[in-house]
Design an enzyme around this catalytic site. Structure first.
Site, mmCIF file in Angstrom:
data_model
loop_
_atom_site.group_PDB
_atom_site.id
_atom_site.type_symbol
_atom_site.label_atom_id
_atom_site.label_comp_id
_atom_site.label_asym_id
_atom_site.label_seq_id
_atom_site.Cartn_x
_atom_site.Cartn_y
_atom_site.Cartn_z
ATOM 1 C CB CYS A 101 -0.877 0.108 1.101
ATOM 2 S SG CYS A 101 -2.053 -1.771 1.118
ATOM 3 C CG HIS A 127 -3.528 3.361 2.176
ATOM 4 N ND1 HIS A 127 -3.665 3.033 0.988
ATOM 5 C CD2 HIS A 127 -4.086 2.261 3.099
ATOM 6 C CE1 HIS A 127 -3.954 1.355 1.119
ATOM 7 N NE2 HIS A 127 -3.652 0.895 2.323
ATOM 8 C CG ASN A 154 -6.501 -1.818 0.898
ATOM 9 O OD1 ASN A 154 -5.791 -0.945 0.243
ATOM 10 N ND2 ASN A 154 -6.395 -1.403 2.517
HETATM 11 O O1 UT7 Z 1 -3.985 -1.367 3.031
HETATM 12 C C1 UT7 Z 1 -3.666 -2.262 4.514
HETATM 13 C C2 UT7 Z 1 -4.034 -2.858 5.323
HETATM 14 N N1 UT7 Z 1 -5.335 -3.339 6.042
HETATM 15 C C3 UT7 Z 1 -6.028 -2.620 6.845
HETATM 16 O O2 UT7 Z 1 -5.756 -1.423 6.917
HETATM 17 C C4 UT7 Z 1 -6.888 -2.957 7.251
HETATM 18 C C5 UT7 Z 1 -6.875 -3.161 8.405
HETATM 19 N N2 UT7 Z 1 -8.016 -3.301 10.360
HETATM 20 C C6 UT7 Z 1 -9.174 -3.442 9.610
HETATM 21 O O3 UT7 Z 1 -9.524 -2.280 9.064
HETATM 22 C C7 UT7 Z 1 -10.104 -3.840 10.678
HETATM 23 O O4 UT7 Z 1 -9.075 -4.712 11.586
HETATM 24 C C8 UT7 Z 1 -11.164 -4.739 9.584
HETATM 25 C C9 UT7 Z 1 -12.205 -3.997 9.069
HETATM 26 C C10 UT7 Z 1 -10.318 -5.700 8.557
HETATM 27 C C11 UT7 Z 1 -11.954 -5.879 10.529
HETATM 28 O O5 UT7 Z 1 -12.435 -5.100 11.886
HETATM 29 P P1 UT7 Z 1 -12.343 -5.464 13.997
HETATM 30 O O6 UT7 Z 1 -13.554 -4.087 14.328
HETATM 31 O O7 UT7 Z 1 -11.225 -5.342 13.794
HETATM 32 O O8 UT7 Z 1 -13.601 -6.912 13.483
HETATM 33 P P2 UT7 Z 1 -12.442 -8.586 13.662
HETATM 34 O O9 UT7 Z 1 -12.208 -8.584 13.473
HETATM 35 O O10 UT7 Z 1 -12.035 -8.211 15.415
HETATM 36 O O11 UT7 Z 1 -14.669 -9.023 13.322
HETATM 37 C C12 UT7 Z 1 -15.023 -9.071 15.004
HETATM 38 C C13 UT7 Z 1 -15.817 -9.608 14.065
HETATM 39 C C14 UT7 Z 1 -15.870 -11.141 14.100
HETATM 40 O O12 UT7 Z 1 -16.823 -12.184 14.971
HETATM 41 P P3 UT7 Z 1 -16.891 -13.049 16.670
HETATM 42 O O13 UT7 Z 1 -15.695 -13.608 16.269
HETATM 43 O O14 UT7 Z 1 -16.420 -11.575 17.065
HETATM 44 O O15 UT7 Z 1 -18.144 -13.374 16.695
HETATM 45 C C15 UT7 Z 1 -15.705 -11.652 12.284
HETATM 46 O O16 UT7 Z 1 -15.473 -12.974 12.269
HETATM 47 O O17 UT7 Z 1 -16.836 -9.726 12.560
HETATM 48 C C16 UT7 Z 1 -16.448 -11.093 12.019
HETATM 49 N N3 UT7 Z 1 -16.385 -11.055 10.981
HETATM 50 C C17 UT7 Z 1 -17.393 -10.057 9.447
HETATM 51 N N4 UT7 Z 1 -18.623 -10.040 9.708
HETATM 52 C C18 UT7 Z 1 -19.637 -9.884 8.932
HETATM 53 C C19 UT7 Z 1 -15.158 -10.285 10.097
HETATM 54 N N5 UT7 Z 1 -15.432 -9.754 8.719
HETATM 55 C C20 UT7 Z 1 -16.460 -10.023 9.111
HETATM 56 C C21 UT7 Z 1 -17.778 -9.471 7.947
HETATM 57 N N6 UT7 Z 1 -18.960 -9.180 7.689
HETATM 58 N N7 UT7 Z 1 -16.992 -9.208 6.073
#
Ligand code: UT7
Length: 326
Positions: A116, A253, A283
């Site tokens: 990125c 970014h 992204n």
């Molecule tokens: O370019 C640089 C690279 N990338 C980034 O900068 C991304 C950085 N990270 C993020 O933006 C965030 O961490 C995410 C958007 C990827 C995830 O958000 P989060 O608030 O950290 O969610 P999480 O991974 O803690 O997931 C929370 C819950 C989980 O369920 P449980 O375990 O709490 O039951 C996931 O399984 O949300 C669930 N989940 C989803 N639910 C519906 C994960 N993805 C999804 C989804 N739809 N697409």
């Protein structure tokens, strides 16, 4: 004392025609518009159709940038493409772009893989070559078809990414050597390889002869993204002997609207100065900053003379920042 600087004399962009909304995604994996938009700020993203490649978006973005600069391919004496999704393992996508555009023989062409942060890294290389007097006009592109390395059964990652390209023409220009000059005033790039596995492709040519899928510890990346994006802004402004009070626009970014909000809050940048495209691009990795730059110049938001600070963060980890007076 006078100094050669890189002016950004033309920008362009290209996005696939196909748009995938959050509702479309909810038919592919167990997700919802509500989850994606509240957690990421993303509402839709562009996705390449079969038969559309990274080089196609590069070429369209490059043609638009050349037209906006009033230049032709004959004027270009360096081509650099930042991407993690090249058409072929080799030669470079820059070489493919050169072939399609008809760039003349002898012009150097290369790709840079800094995920990125690719556009900021590529800008550092092109700007250094211009300031050393080695080249006059560089075609600098950030482009991706991330949809090809996303596991469409993994809701943790497939909702985040999009495809597209942004391009800029850097041109050598004699300036006064002051921070009131137009052009690129500073660039800082960084990496910390201890985070190699936190965000990576789970395969690779040398590793297992595959290209693999995006693998990410989202929470860890989120945590690291905020201080890295802040450092990109602060270090590049410091190098240019400027402060946040001087800037007209901030282009972060575009990974997640919550990351962008936190960075803007930490830096105390007013929301009205922060350019956000993640809602309709997702992204797009190396394409994200040049896409936002080109769109904002086209829409008339960013005007000639405006001071823009940009900062990036991505796999590697890589991060960086740059300051440009348009
Ligand atoms: O370019 C640089 C690279 N990338 C980034 O900068 C991304 C950085 N990270 C993020 O933006 C965030 O961490 C995410 C958007 C990827 C995830 O958000 P989060 O608030 O950290 O969610 P999480 O991974 O803690 O997931 C929370 C819950 C989980 O369920 P449980 O375990 O709490 O039951 C996931 O399984 O949300 C669930 N989940 C989803 N639910 C519906 C994960 N993805 C999804 C989804 N739809 N697409």
């Amino acid at each position: 004392m006078s100094q050669i600087r890189s002016h950004i004399v033309g920008t362009g962009y290209s996005l696939p025609a196909k748009i995938l909304t959050n509702d479309d995604l909810s038919k592919i994996v167990e997700t919802s518009d509500e989850w994606i938009s509240t957690r990421t700020g993303i509402r839709s993203r562009h996705v390449a159709n079969d038969g559309e490649y990274t080089s196609d978006f590069c070429v369209k973005a490059a043609k638009m940038a050349l037209a906006n600069a009033g230049l032709t391919v004959e004027d270009i004496d360096f081509v650099i493409v930042a991407t993690v999704t090249p058409d072929n393992t080799f030669p470079s996508t820059a070489a493919k772009v050169g072939k399609i555009l008809g760039i003349r023989s002898g012009v150097a062409a290369m790709d840079v893989n800094a995920a990125c942060s690719g556009f900021v890294y590529a800008s550092q290389i092109a700007d250094n070559m211009i300031r050393l007097g080695q080249i006059k006009n560089a075609l600098v592109i950030g482009a991706e078809t991330l949809s090809r390395i996303v596991d469409w059964t993994d809701r943790n990652t497939c909702v985040l990414f999009g495809d597209g390209a942004g391009a800029a023409i850097f041109q050598a220009s004699e300036e006064q050597g002051k921070n009131t000059d137009r052009g690129i005033l500073s660039i800082k790039i960084f990496a910390d390889a201890s985070h190699y596995e936190t965000l990576c492709s789970d395969s690779g040519v040398s590793f297992n002869q595959k290209s693999g899928f995006v693998h990410m510890d989202g929470k860890e990346v989120f945590k690291m993204a905020i201080p890295s994006l802040v450092e990109g802004v602060e270090s590049s402004l410091k190098l240019a002997d400027l402060t946040l009070k001087d800037i007209d626009w901030y282009i972060p970014h575009q990974a997640n609207a919550r990351i962008i909000d936190s960075v803007a809050k930490k830096l105390e940048i007013d929301d009205s100065k922060v350019l956000v495209t993640v809602d309709h691009h997702g992204n797009t990795s190396a394409a994200s900053i040049p896409l936002a730059l080109a769109e904002s110049i086209e829409s008339g938001k960013i005007k000639k003379g405006d001071l823009v600070v940009m900062s990036s963060m991505g796999a590697g980890f890589t991060w960086g920042g740059m300051v440009v007076r348009i």
